[in-house]
Design an enzyme around this catalytic site. Structure first.
Site: not given
Ligand code: PEP
Length: 252
Positions: A10, A12, A98, A100, A168, A174, A214
């Site tokens: 992803n 983003k 997601h 976000e 998630e 992040g 992460s």
């Molecule tokens: C994500 O955006 O779905 C995500 C898991 O980001 P990160 O791996 O940076 O934590």
């Protein structure tokens, strides 16, 4: 039941068009690492065509994914993109819900479900994201919280086909913090139970569940024993082809 592993990148709101095309080429250069794993790259909308062209030209095993979709087919919806538009660019997976988007675009479980249904109708596999905020995690209510998110979304889904669910935790995205293997295992079992209740055991068993938050090559060994876990959704570490390929290598 053996399910094929899946790994999703992803990107983003990162990479301009040229950077996305270059990163796609770098990812394809690492293709050996991804052998045997369904690997899906989700660039920003503006780069879907360019990244898709790279994969098509190189006959890459990597697949194209999108980060969001709108549930209507067409019409007066300025700035939105429909599932059939994504399909016309050879998109085969699309993330919905997601955290976000839930946060910044105020998406809720019902609209996440509408999006998943629109994707399925267009022949695109939805990746439905669920995850709890820190306060829910600290209260020990994660399973109830994410089960509710998923079951409300699934009310809109008629025929799930091969949909993917991504767990998630918001506090892990992040942040450099990762959920413990035991916690992930418990949550994925709860999500599988939701799929079973909605679609029956046989169909639920065939659907893939992934973890995101992460994820890096260095921290995924801890998850290797989780039977319910079929792969990862990766944000930050997917912006570097070698780091992303290292995750794939460590999944084997
Ligand atoms: C994500 O955006 O779905 C995500 C898991 O980001 P990160 O791996 O940076 O934590």
């Amino acid at each position: 039941m053996s399910r094929k592993k899946i790994l999703l990148a992803n990107w983003k709101m990162n990479t301009n068009y040229n950077e996305a095309v270059t990163l796609a080429q770098e990812m394809d250069y690492e293709r050996k690492a991804f052998a045997g794993i369904d690997t899906v790259v989700c660039p920003p909308y503006i780069s879907l065509k360019g990244v898709g062209n790279v994969f098509a030209f190189d006959k890459s095993p990597l697949m194209l994914g999108a980060q969001d979709v709108f549930w209507e087919q067409d019409g007066a919806y300025t700035g939105f993109i429909s599932a059939s538009m994504l399909k016309s660019l050879a998109v085969s997976y699309c993330i919905v819900g997601h955290s976000e988007r839930r946060h910044h675009a105020k998406e809720d479980d019902k609209t996440v479900g509408l999006k998943a249904q629109a994707l399925l109708e267009a022949g695109i596999t939805p990746v439905i994201c669920v995850g709890e905020p820190p306060v829910v995690y600290e209260a020990g209510s994660t399973r109830e919280f994410v089960s509710e998110q998923l079951s409300v979304a699934l009310e809109q889904v008629e025929d799930p086909q091969n949909l993917v669910v991504a767990y998630e935790p918001i506090w892990a995205i992040g942040s450099g913090k990762v959920a413990s293997p035991l916690h992930v295992q418990e949550v994925l079992s709860a999500l599988r139970a939701v799929l079973e209740a909605r679609f029956g055991a046989e169909r639920a068993e065939a659907m893939r569940l992934v973890y995101g938050g992460s994820v890096m090559a260095e921290n995924i060994h801890a998850y290797s024993e989780i039977e319910e876990l079929d792969g990862f959704l990766v944000g930050g570490a997917s912006l570097d082809a070698q780091k992303f390929a290292a995750i794939a290598k460590n999944m084997k």
